[in-house]
Scaffold this motif. Structure first.
Motif, PDB file in Angstrom:
ATOM      1  N   LYS A 193      14.501   6.874 -20.873  1.00 24.47           N
ATOM      2  CA  LYS A 193      15.329   5.683 -20.624  1.00 24.47           C
ATOM      3  C   LYS A 193      14.548   4.717 -19.745  1.00 24.47           C
ATOM      4  N   ASN A 194      14.848   3.436 -19.888  1.00 25.64           N
ATOM      5  CA  ASN A 194      14.236   2.415 -19.064  1.00 25.64           C
ATOM      6  C   ASN A 194      14.964   2.343 -17.728  1.00 25.64           C
ATOM      7  N   VAL A 195      14.213   2.379 -16.620  1.00 30.01           N
ATOM      8  CA  VAL A 195      14.786   2.269 -15.279  1.00 30.01           C
ATOM      9  C   VAL A 195      13.946   1.295 -14.464  1.00 30.01           C
ATOM     10  N   THR A 196      14.505   0.849 -13.350  1.00 25.52           N
ATOM     11  CA  THR A 196      13.771  -0.004 -12.419  1.00 25.52           C
ATOM     12  C   THR A 196      13.763   0.647 -11.047  1.00 25.52           C
ATOM     13  N   PHE A 197      12.566   0.845 -10.511  1.00 25.80           N
ATOM     14  CA  PHE A 197      12.395   1.344  -9.146  1.00 25.80           C
ATOM     15  C   PHE A 197      12.217   0.167  -8.206  1.00 25.80           C
ATOM     16  N   LYS A 198      12.899   0.190  -7.077  1.00 30.26           N
ATOM     17  CA  LYS A 198      12.651  -0.740  -5.976  1.00 30.26           C
ATOM     18  C   LYS A 198      11.511  -0.112  -5.174  1.00 30.26           C
ATOM     19  N   VAL A 199      10.439  -0.867  -4.969  1.00 28.77           N
ATOM     20  CA  VAL A 199       9.228  -0.307  -4.355  1.00 28.77           C
ATOM     21  C   VAL A 199       8.874  -1.050  -3.079  1.00 28.77           C
ATOM     22  N   GLU A 200       8.630  -0.290  -2.020  1.00 31.83           N
ATOM     23  CA  GLU A 200       8.057  -0.809  -0.778  1.00 31.83           C
ATOM     24  C   GLU A 200       6.567  -0.524  -0.841  1.00 31.83           C
ATOM     25  N   GLY A 201       5.751  -1.568  -0.752  1.00 38.45           N
ATOM     26  CA  GLY A 201       4.305  -1.379  -0.812  1.00 38.45           C
ATOM     27  C   GLY A 201       3.759  -1.980  -2.079  1.00 38.45           C
ATOM     28  N   PRO A 202       2.546  -1.688  -2.431  1.00 43.21           N
ATOM     29  CA  PRO A 202       1.698  -0.703  -1.772  1.00 43.21           C
ATOM     30  C   PRO A 202       1.233  -1.197  -0.401  1.00 43.21           C
ATOM     31  N   THR A 203       1.072  -0.241   0.503  1.00 47.03           N
ATOM     32  CA  THR A 203       0.608  -0.569   1.842  1.00 47.03           C
ATOM     33  C   THR A 203      -0.834  -1.037   1.777  1.00 47.03           C
ATOM     34  N   ALA A 204      -1.305  -1.607   2.864  1.00 47.05           N
ATOM     35  CA  ALA A 204      -2.712  -2.003   2.953  1.00 47.05           C
ATOM     36  C   ALA A 204      -3.583  -0.755   2.859  1.00 47.05           C
ATOM     37  N   ALA A 205      -4.786  -0.928   2.380  1.00 45.74           N
ATOM     38  CA  ALA A 205      -5.723   0.191   2.256  1.00 45.74           C
ATOM     39  C   ALA A 205      -6.209   0.626   3.637  1.00 45.74           C
ATOM     40  N   HIS A 206      -6.307   1.947   3.817  1.00 47.46           N
ATOM     41  CA  HIS A 206      -6.788   2.522   5.077  1.00 47.46           C
ATOM     42  C   HIS A 206      -7.763   3.639   4.778  1.00 47.46           C
ATOM     43  N   LYS A 207      -8.782   3.762   5.611  1.00 44.18           N
ATOM     44  CA  LYS A 207      -9.725   4.888   5.502  1.00 44.18           C
ATOM     45  C   LYS A 207      -9.136   6.075   6.245  1.00 44.18           C
ATOM     46  N   ASP A 208      -9.227   7.260   5.622  1.00 47.17           N
ATOM     47  CA  ASP A 208      -8.787   8.466   6.312  1.00 47.17           C
ATOM     48  C   ASP A 208      -9.992   9.100   7.021  1.00 47.17           C
ATOM     49  N   PRO A 209      -9.787  10.129   7.830  1.00 42.69           N
ATOM     50  CA  PRO A 209     -10.899  10.738   8.569  1.00 42.69           C
ATOM     51  C   PRO A 209     -11.978  11.379   7.682  1.00 42.69           C
ATOM     52  N   TRP A 210     -11.719  11.549   6.392  1.00 43.75           N
ATOM     53  CA  TRP A 210     -12.662  12.202   5.481  1.00 43.75           C
ATOM     54  C   TRP A 210     -13.385  11.204   4.592  1.00 43.75           C
ATOM     55  N   GLY A 211     -13.199   9.907   4.858  1.00 41.95           N
ATOM     56  CA  GLY A 211     -13.920   8.877   4.121  1.00 41.95           C
ATOM     57  C   GLY A 211     -13.209   8.345   2.885  1.00 41.95           C
ATOM     58  N   ASN A 212     -12.005   8.833   2.602  1.00 38.98           N
ATOM     59  CA  ASN A 212     -11.236   8.343   1.459  1.00 38.98           C
ATOM     60  C   ASN A 212     -10.469   7.079   1.842  1.00 38.98           C
ATOM     61  N   THR A 213     -10.243   6.229   0.862  1.00 44.61           N
ATOM     62  CA  THR A 213      -9.410   5.048   1.065  1.00 44.61           C
ATOM     63  C   THR A 213      -8.040   5.350   0.473  1.00 44.61           C
ATOM     64  N   ARG A 214      -6.990   5.093   1.250  1.00 47.70           N
ATOM     65  CA  ARG A 214      -5.621   5.452   0.858  1.00 47.70           C
ATOM     66  C   ARG A 214      -4.683   4.253   0.911  1.00 47.70           C
TER      67      ARG A 214
END
Length: 186
Positions: A120-141
């Motif tokens: 079925k077709n639905v609509t999600f209300k979305v907060e974000g996406p947040t700004a990109a941030h580097k984690d302590p392991w070098g990944n961007t999230r």
């Protein structure tokens, strides 16, 4: 002689981090209070167009066997043919078809939600996406929180039980909330 400046692509791919993704639901129990549950097996990806957010796309798959309501008997019943029938339909899925800006850091993401083999077709209300941030392991999230309401009967989930005092055991409306972290693909 003039040269055109190279433009850097603003389209990036982000994979759902299953360790930091959760699909939750709530539904009325005995017409009194909500029962909450969650699925932990969430995977998928986001194709993010930062130049035009409306061109972005998201796909997600949820392992239906990971359902957890903190009550093993209820979980077994929800996995049975009365509800999700996880032997026949081991996953739930969502694939976006349209993204609309709905305000500051808010989107409406429309798409096809498949539960119990019914789409079925639905609509999600979305907060974000947040700004990109580097984690302590070098990944961007990045992260999002997405919410929608559905009628479980629209997905063939009709089981219920009448209460002696009137009313029903399980409510029809289900609120679904996804809290997801994405990791930028290499």
């Amino acid at each position: 002689m003039t040269t055109a400046a190279e433009t850097k692509s603003a389209v990036t791919t982000w994979n759902i981090d299953p360790q930091h993704a959760l699909a939750e639901f709530k539904v009325k129990h005995m017409m009194i209070a909500n029962v909450r549950g969650q699925f932990s097996g969430v995977t998928g990806s986001l194709t993010l167009d930062e130049t035009d957010i409306t061109k972005s796309k998201i796909e997600a798959t949820i392992d239906a066997t990971t359902i957890d309501t903190r009550e093993p008997q209820r979980d077994a019943h929800l996995k049975s043919a009365d509800f999700l029938d996880v032997e026949k339909f081991p996953t739930l899925s969502f694939k976006s078809t349209k993204v609309t800006a709905a305000g500051d850091d808010e989107l409406e993401v429309e798409g096809d939600l498949t539960i119990h083999g019914v789409t079925k077709n639905v609509t999600f209300k979305v907060e974000g996406p947040t700004a990109a941030h580097k984690d302590p392991w070098g990944n961007t999230r990045r992260g999002i929180v997405a919410t929608t309401k559905i009628s479980r009967k629209d997905y063939g989930l009709h089981w219920n039980q009448a209460l002696e005092t009137g009313g029903i055991l399980v409510g029809e409306q289900v609120t679904i909330t996804l809290e997801v972290e994405f990791i930028k693909a290499a």
